[in-house]
Structures are given as C-alpha cells and as structure tokens.
Write a protein that holds these residues in place. Structure first.
Motif, mmCIF file in Angstrom:
data_model
loop_
_atom_site.group_PDB
_atom_site.id
_atom_site.type_symbol
_atom_site.label_atom_id
_atom_site.label_comp_id
_atom_site.label_asym_id
_atom_site.label_seq_id
_atom_site.Cartn_x
_atom_site.Cartn_y
_atom_site.Cartn_z
ATOM 1 N N GLU A 1 9.140 -20.376 -65.912
ATOM 2 C CA GLU A 1 9.076 -21.763 -66.366
ATOM 3 C C GLU A 1 7.654 -22.123 -66.802
ATOM 4 O OE1 GLU A 1 11.492 -25.314 -64.751
ATOM 5 O OE2 GLU A 1 9.686 -25.241 -63.507
ATOM 6 N N SER B 1 13.770 -15.405 -73.659
ATOM 7 C CA SER B 1 14.402 -15.809 -72.410
ATOM 8 C C SER B 1 14.467 -14.605 -71.488
ATOM 9 C CB SER B 1 15.800 -16.369 -72.680
ATOM 10 O OG SER B 1 15.724 -17.569 -73.417
ATOM 11 N N GLU C 1 17.061 -15.588 -80.827
ATOM 12 C CA GLU C 1 16.387 -15.582 -79.530
ATOM 13 C C GLU C 1 16.543 -14.191 -78.930
ATOM 14 O OE1 GLU C 1 17.031 -18.214 -75.423
ATOM 15 O OE2 GLU C 1 17.796 -18.966 -77.351
ATOM 16 N N MET D 1 9.617 -21.511 -77.742
ATOM 17 C CA MET D 1 9.631 -20.101 -77.331
ATOM 18 C C MET D 1 11.014 -19.531 -77.583
ATOM 19 S SD MET D 1 7.884 -17.660 -75.536
ATOM 20 C CE MET D 1 7.493 -17.273 -73.850
ATOM 21 N N THR D 2 11.069 -18.403 -78.244
ATOM 22 C CA THR D 2 12.349 -17.762 -78.534
ATOM 23 C C THR D 2 12.578 -16.550 -77.642
ATOM 24 O OG1 THR D 2 11.264 -16.554 -80.327
ATOM 25 C CG2 THR D 2 12.480 -18.560 -80.917
ATOM 26 N N TYR E 1 9.187 -19.582 -70.986
ATOM 27 C CA TYR E 1 10.447 -18.962 -71.377
ATOM 28 C C TYR E 1 11.536 -20.023 -71.493
ATOM 29 C CZ TYR E 1 8.516 -14.289 -70.853
ATOM 30 O OH TYR E 1 7.770 -13.150 -71.032
ATOM 31 N N ARG E 2 12.458 -19.817 -72.428
ATOM 32 C CA ARG E 2 13.450 -20.852 -72.739
ATOM 33 C C ARG E 2 14.529 -20.962 -71.678
ATOM 34 N NH1 ARG E 2 15.974 -21.362 -78.690
ATOM 35 N NH2 ARG E 2 13.786 -21.926 -79.035
ATOM 36 N N ARG E 3 15.042 -19.819 -71.229
ATOM 37 C CA ARG E 3 16.133 -19.854 -70.254
ATOM 38 C C ARG E 3 16.017 -18.677 -69.293
ATOM 39 N NH1 ARG E 3 20.097 -21.399 -73.484
ATOM 40 N NH2 ARG E 3 18.968 -21.218 -75.459
ATOM 41 N N ILE F 1 13.307 -25.307 -67.049
ATOM 42 C CA ILE F 1 13.878 -24.129 -67.703
ATOM 43 C C ILE F 1 15.397 -24.159 -67.578
ATOM 44 C CG2 ILE F 1 13.771 -22.624 -65.662
ATOM 45 C CD1 ILE F 1 12.871 -20.364 -67.571
ATOM 46 N N ARG F 2 16.103 -23.745 -68.645
ATOM 47 C CA ARG F 2 17.556 -23.637 -68.569
ATOM 48 C C ARG F 2 17.915 -22.441 -67.693
ATOM 49 N NH1 ARG F 2 20.429 -26.986 -71.709
ATOM 50 N NH2 ARG F 2 22.303 -25.789 -71.185
#
Length: 368
Positions: free
Chosen positions: A32, A4, A341, A1-2, A36-38, A69-70
């Motif tokens: 999460e 956030s 992203e 996933m790009t 989503y990436r972060r 998740i970050r």
C-alpha cells in the motif's frame, strides 16, 4: 500504478503457517505504501508450503490491516463453493470495506475434469509446439498434465473439497448466478452481498470457457503468464474476441501475471531466486507446494534431465534481475499481451528480501 500483487502466503522451510500469514499482512501494508494498485490472495489446497487456503478469510484480514489498496481473490475456486456462499462471504467483507474488494473467480472443478479427459485420450502425433519468441516475449511449449493428474492429490481435489455426490454446475451459469445475486435480480436474496460494490474478475489459463465468459459478460479478465505462459496470448486474444460492452466495462480490461524477483544486483537476485525451481518441481510432480526452500537447500538438490524439463517453462519465463532489467522485461510482457495491468508474484525465503523486491520494482516502474 499499473502493478498489482498476487500473494500465496508462502510458508518457508523451517517456518510455520502463522508466520506466513503475519508476513502477508506486513507485505500488504508495504504494498500500500509503495503504491501497488491491488493485493490479491490465491486459493490453494493440499500444499504444505502455502497458507492461503481460505481467500475470503485472508482478504478480510488484509483489508482490515490496510486502508486504501484494493484487496481481492486470485482466484476463488468456484467449483468448490456455491455462488450464494461466495457472494455472501465477499458481500460481508464489502460491507465493512466498501469499494475496495475484488472478487476474482476461477473455474477449478470443470477444468480438472477436462484435463483428466484429455489425458485419457490416445496420444497424438509425436512432438509439441516448440518455444517461440513473440516480439521479445518467450512463449514456451505447453506443459503436459498427463502425469500430474495420475497423482493421488489430483483425485483428492474432488474427494475432499466437495460434498459426496456433488456436481459442479456449468461455469457460465455460476457466473450468471453471482452477477444476479449481486444485482439483487436472483430469485433468492444474498445478504450481505446484494448491492455490494464488488468488482468481479474472471481468471483463466487458456482461451477456453473462462476467457469466453469474461468477454461475453463484459467483465475484466486476468491471464496467467506465471502459471501457463504457453497459453497467455491465446487467452487474451479469446477474451478480446468475445468481449461485449457492459455496465461494468465499455472496453476489454486485461491483467497479466508474472513471477518476479528483484534485487540491487543481478547475482543477488539470482541467489534469492534459487528456491523457485525446486518449489515448482514439487507442484509439477503432484505432491503440492513444499515449504519454500532456502538457497542452500535448492543447491543440494540433484537435478535429473526429467526434473529440468518438468520446470523449464516456469523457470524460463520468470523475471529475475536488477530493477531496471525486470522492469524492462515486464514492459515487454505488457506490450506483447496488451495488458492494462500486471500482477506480480514474488517469493523468496527471507521475508525482507521479498519486501525489498517489491519496493525496488515499484521505484523502477514509476521512473520515466
């Protein structure tokens, strides 16, 4: 996933900061699950409508409430803290949540001084750069900060966020200190912090020092389309031009932010987005973000021509509509900026509408 998320922990009209923080935790858990990436938390002060005033504290709470998740800052305002204090705070979080924490850093204090100095200079020739559309992406005229810096809240930034007589060091030197403290090559140790597996990011709103420092040190860079849409292409180009490979990155890595509201129908999305104009007005007039208005409160405001001009660049560059409409416009943003992203901010008065917006966007983004 790009995709956030950037969250300000918005406080809604008629609600409390405690409710906003509980909603942030809930949204992070949903993010999460949606893939989503972060999940980044902002730093804002002197705003009755934002609860994200201490990102390190809130990041620790979000990281503890999630598992994969970050989580990070978008951004820590380094003009208000020393590099050592920032590295120790984030090193502590990393010790408990290794390989999940992003340290996003902004220039804050120096940037305010530059804006004030520029506004004090005699005005140049009449007119400013007109709006333009670049390969389908709107690039509005630059916002004029001259009136904003005269508001008392602007002066409070230095008075209340720094010790008396404190001077903000050069940003490049501060970043070098952060990197040295993390690497354990500084003359003083940072414990916890030394050896932490943090990903350091630089956030910037122009092609100035932030973009230059990020590029020259081979760090990833976040450019603000949602705050300074007029400068996004300039910021990304300056970063890429300055980029030098590092142990962190072999090639430039760019994340670009956007304001978004998604709903099942376009009319519904526009109804949910109504409070945004009035909320941006409160920021642009210098009073700080007000509690996020209901659609009815937004409808009740009587807009002047000056008001409309004040918020035009932010309103015109917000992506509002159905999942397909918004995903399409975000793909244009990604293509034109070359972003690796995208960083999405969504604020609605009802929390469930905000959660649903992120869910619909994730589904549309992941469809072929």
């Amino acid at each position: 996933m790009t995709l956030s998320i950037l969250d300000l922990a918005p406080i809604k009209s008629g609600h409390t900061a405690a409710e906003a923080l509980h909603e942030t935790i809930d949204l992070a858990r949903h993010a999460e699950r949606y893939g989503y990436r972060r999940y980044w938390l902002a730093e804002h002060h002197f705003a009755r409508g934002v609860a994200s005033s201490a990102p390190a504290v809130l990041i620790a709470l979000v990281a503890a409430a999630t598992s994969t998740i970050r989580v990070g800052s978008g951004a820590v305002q380094l003009g208000h803290q020393t590099p050592l204090s920032v590295v120790e705070q984030f090193g502590l979080i990393d010790a408990l949540h290794p390989d999940r924490i992003d340290l996003g850093i902004g220039r804050s204090g120096q940037r305010r001084g530059e804006i004030a100095a520029a506004a004090a200079k005699p005005a140049g020739p009449a007119g400013k750069r007109p709006a333009q559309v670049v390969d389908g992406l709107l690039i509005p005229p630059p916002f004029d900060f001259a009136k904003l810096i005269k508001h008392p809240h602007f002066a409070h930034q230095a008075t209340f966020l720094q010790q008396p007589g404190a001077q903000t060091p050069d940003f490049a030197g501060q970043i070098d200190d952060v990197l040295a403290l993390l690497a354990g090559t500084h003359e003083v140790p940072a414990v916890p912090g030394e050896g932490a597996r943090l990903r350091v990011w630089i956030l910037g709103s122009s092609g100035g020092q932030s973009a230059q420092v990020a590029g020259e040190r081979g760090l990833p860079f976040a450019a603000n389309y949602h705050v300074s849409p007029s400068n996004v292409l300039e910021a990304v180009a300056a970063y890429r031009a300055a980029f030098k490979p590092s142990e962190t990155l072999a090639e430039p890595y760019v994340i670009v932010s956007a304001d978004v509201v998604v709903a099942d129908g376009e009319d519904r999305a526009r109804e949910l987005a109504k409070g945004y104009d009035l909320w941006v007005r409160s920021i642009r007039t210098g009073t700080g973000a007000i509690p996020y208005p209901t659609p009815a409160e937004a409808d009740a405001h009587v807009w002047t021509a000056e008001d409309l001009e004040l918020v035009k660049d932010r309103v015109d560059t917000r992506f509002v509509g159905t999942p397909e409409q918004v995903a399409g416009r975000l793909r244009v943003l990604r293509r034109v900026t070359g972003a690796d992203e995208l960083l999405i901010t969504t604020i609605t008065h009802d929390h469930q509408d905000r959660v649903r917006s992120y869910e619909l966007l994730a589904e549309a983004w992941n469809r072929p």
